[in-house]
Write an enzyme that holds these catalytic residues in place. Structure first.
Site, PDB file in Angstrom:
ATOM      1  N   PRO A   2      21.088  -8.343 -11.072  1.00 45.94           N
ATOM      2  CA  PRO A   2      21.956  -9.151 -10.648  1.00 45.94           C
ATOM      3  C   PRO A   2      21.831 -10.588 -11.633  1.00 45.94           C
ATOM      4  O   PRO A   2      20.681 -10.825 -11.866  1.00 45.94           O
ATOM      5  CB  PRO A   2      21.556  -9.428  -9.237  1.00 45.94           C
ATOM      6  CG  PRO A   2      20.178  -8.719  -9.282  1.00 45.94           C
ATOM      7  CD  PRO A   2      20.047  -7.691 -10.246  1.00 45.94           C
ATOM      8  N   GLU A   3      22.737 -11.209 -11.497  1.00 51.38           N
ATOM      9  CA  GLU A   3      22.820 -12.573 -12.574  1.00 51.38           C
ATOM     10  C   GLU A   3      23.133 -13.661 -11.545  1.00 51.38           C
ATOM     11  O   GLU A   3      23.112 -13.540 -10.114  1.00 51.38           O
ATOM     12  CB  GLU A   3      24.050 -12.586 -13.279  1.00 51.38           C
ATOM     13  CG  GLU A   3      24.279 -11.350 -14.518  1.00 51.38           C
ATOM     14  CD  GLU A   3      24.928 -11.473 -15.413  1.00 51.38           C
ATOM     15  OE1 GLU A   3      25.665 -12.476 -15.792  1.00 51.38           O
ATOM     16  OE2 GLU A   3      25.134 -10.474 -16.500  1.00 51.38           O
ATOM     17  N   LYS A  58      17.773 -17.238 -11.643  1.00 50.21           N
ATOM     18  CA  LYS A  58      17.965 -15.820 -10.901  1.00 50.21           C
ATOM     19  C   LYS A  58      16.861 -15.721  -9.750  1.00 50.21           C
ATOM     20  O   LYS A  58      16.698 -14.440  -9.250  1.00 50.21           O
ATOM     21  CB  LYS A  58      17.902 -14.767 -11.814  1.00 50.21           C
ATOM     22  CG  LYS A  58      19.226 -14.991 -12.850  1.00 50.21           C
ATOM     23  CD  LYS A  58      19.071 -13.899 -13.962  1.00 50.21           C
ATOM     24  CE  LYS A  58      20.047 -14.022 -15.185  1.00 50.21           C
ATOM     25  NZ  LYS A  58      19.807 -13.073 -16.226  1.00 50.21           N
ATOM     26  N   HIS A 106      12.185   3.374   0.274  1.00 47.40           N
ATOM     27  CA  HIS A 106      11.971   2.220  -0.654  1.00 47.40           C
ATOM     28  C   HIS A 106      12.057   0.845  -0.027  1.00 47.40           C
ATOM     29  O   HIS A 106      12.102  -0.191  -0.514  1.00 47.40           O
ATOM     30  CB  HIS A 106      13.232   2.319  -1.660  1.00 47.40           C
ATOM     31  CG  HIS A 106      13.510   3.377  -2.426  1.00 47.40           C
ATOM     32  ND1 HIS A 106      12.368   3.913  -3.252  1.00 47.40           N
ATOM     33  CD2 HIS A 106      14.141   4.348  -2.506  1.00 47.40           C
ATOM     34  CE1 HIS A 106      12.617   5.115  -3.722  1.00 47.40           C
ATOM     35  NE2 HIS A 106      14.035   5.502  -3.222  1.00 47.40           N
ATOM     36  N   ARG A 125      13.854   0.736  -7.768  1.00 49.46           N
ATOM     37  CA  ARG A 125      13.295   0.813  -8.981  1.00 49.46           C
ATOM     38  C   ARG A 125      11.914  -0.293  -8.925  1.00 49.46           C
ATOM     39  O   ARG A 125      11.047   0.010  -9.734  1.00 49.46           O
ATOM     40  CB  ARG A 125      14.183   0.215 -10.094  1.00 49.46           C
ATOM     41  CG  ARG A 125      15.493   1.114 -10.335  1.00 49.46           C
ATOM     42  CD  ARG A 125      16.021   0.648 -11.528  1.00 49.46           C
ATOM     43  NE  ARG A 125      17.294   1.270 -11.753  1.00 49.46           N
ATOM     44  CZ  ARG A 125      17.918   1.287 -12.939  1.00 49.46           C
ATOM     45  NH1 ARG A 125      17.736   0.383 -13.844  1.00 49.46           N
ATOM     46  NH2 ARG A 125      19.284   1.990 -12.964  1.00 49.46           N
ATOM     47  N   ARG A 285      21.952  -5.482 -26.318  1.00 47.79           N
ATOM     48  CA  ARG A 285      22.895  -5.819 -25.314  1.00 47.79           C
ATOM     49  C   ARG A 285      24.340  -5.760 -25.778  1.00 47.79           C
ATOM     50  O   ARG A 285      24.729  -6.223 -26.858  1.00 47.79           O
ATOM     51  CB  ARG A 285      22.746  -6.993 -24.400  1.00 47.79           C
ATOM     52  CG  ARG A 285      21.292  -7.079 -24.091  1.00 47.79           C
ATOM     53  CD  ARG A 285      21.249  -8.446 -23.218  1.00 47.79           C
ATOM     54  NE  ARG A 285      19.897  -8.834 -22.731  1.00 47.79           N
ATOM     55  CZ  ARG A 285      19.682  -9.802 -21.711  1.00 47.79           C
ATOM     56  NH1 ARG A 285      20.599 -10.757 -21.563  1.00 47.79           N
ATOM     57  NH2 ARG A 285      18.422 -10.045 -21.546  1.00 47.79           N
TER      58      ARG A 285
END
Length: 297
Positions: A2-3, A58, A106, A125, A285
């Site tokens: 997420p940005e 962030k 999770h 993750r 990227r």
């Protein structure tokens, strides 16, 4: 990952549940996320009131009545599930829409609040993390020390761009992603901003300052479009890549406004342009741009 607009969407979704409430109970399903959780994490939070919830780049930052600040980073797949005081269930920032049973394993950290809300941090993750630091030392803590200016607000200007980039031979896109210069910009929104500013991603960053260090017209335009892109993305609830949705379960919509990102081989959307969006790899990227709108100089 997420940005900035997605993290701001999460902040706005969490604010009604957290701010003004006290942590009545903290449950830890494991002792670590990406890094070990702080020593006595649950005990240091229990009974503390959340005075404010802000964003730095962030990161999410909750100011506590104890004088400490709770720093939270979502990593790649972190998300919050919230049960509001009225019983409504919301997810302000949902990236992986798995079945509830598969998702529950999770759930790593759960906060019960004095207003009846419950906030659960879920991370498939486990690249996210949480930390507690003295609020007075936020600017110098290991997470924020050396971090650049915020791209939203008054810090970013043509003058700031010229000052930060002067003399740098680094490709412009790489410079914009350097968190030591401007904090919070990510791949998606840098690609979009460069297209709006009609700047080639491999332009030397130093080209945005003249010989005297003054901002060029391109530097002023770039600062303006960065703010525009981020503001529009926040208003749209972020961008949905894979399964991102926000507070009320709807998906972010800014991906429908992408001009170049993830549009390799498609026609450029700029009025009158007959170019095609290209993809190249920079520093590992993907970079998307239009050679016609953004010619190399």
């Amino acid at each position: 990952m997420p940005e900035l607009p997605e993290v701001e969407t999460v902040r706005r979704g969490l604010e009604p549940a957290l701010v003004g409430a006290c942590f009545s109970h903290v449950h830890l399903a494991r002792p670590d996320l990406r890094f070990p959780l702080p020593e006595r994490f649950a005990a240091r939070l229990t009974g503390q009131r959340v005075e404010a919830l802000s964003r730095r780049a962030k990161y999410l930052v909750a100011d506590l009545s104890s004088g400490e600040a709770l720093i939270m980073h979502l990593g790649m797949s972190g998300r919050f599930d919230v049960v509001l005081p009225d019983g409504r269930q919301v997810s302000p920032g949902d990236f992986y829409l798995e079945g509830a049973g598969a998702r529950a394993k999770h759930d790593h950290v759960s906060f019960a609040l004095s207003n009846g809300a419950r906030v659960t941090y879920n991370d498939v993750r486990r690249f996210g993390f949480m930390d507690l630091v003295p609020a007075a030392e936020l600017a110098t803590c290991r997470h924020f020390a050396g971090m650049g200016i915020e791209p939203l607000g008054n810090e970013l200007s043509g003058e700031a761009v010229a000052r930060l980039f002067r003399g740098r031979r680094t490709p412009l896109k790489a410079a914009l992603l350097d968190q030591r210069l401007i904090a919070g910009l990510g791949n998606i929104y840098v690609c979009e901003a460069l297209h709006r500013a009609r700047l080639h991603p491999e332009t030397p960053a130093g080209a945005l300052a003249d010989a005297a260090g003054r901002p060029t017209k391109a530097a002023r335009l770039l600062a303006e479009v960065i703010r525009d892109v981020l503001t529009e993305a926040v208003a749209a609830g972020g961008s949905t890549l894979r399964d991102y949705v926000h507070t009320d379960g709807t998906k972010g919509a800014f991906q429908h406004a992408f001009r170049v990102y993830d549009r390799e081989g498609l026609a450029c959307t700029a009025r009158g342009c007959r170019g095609v969006v290209r993809r190249v790899v920079q520093s590992g990227r993907s970079t998307f741009f239009c050679e016609v709108c953004q010619p190399a100089r």
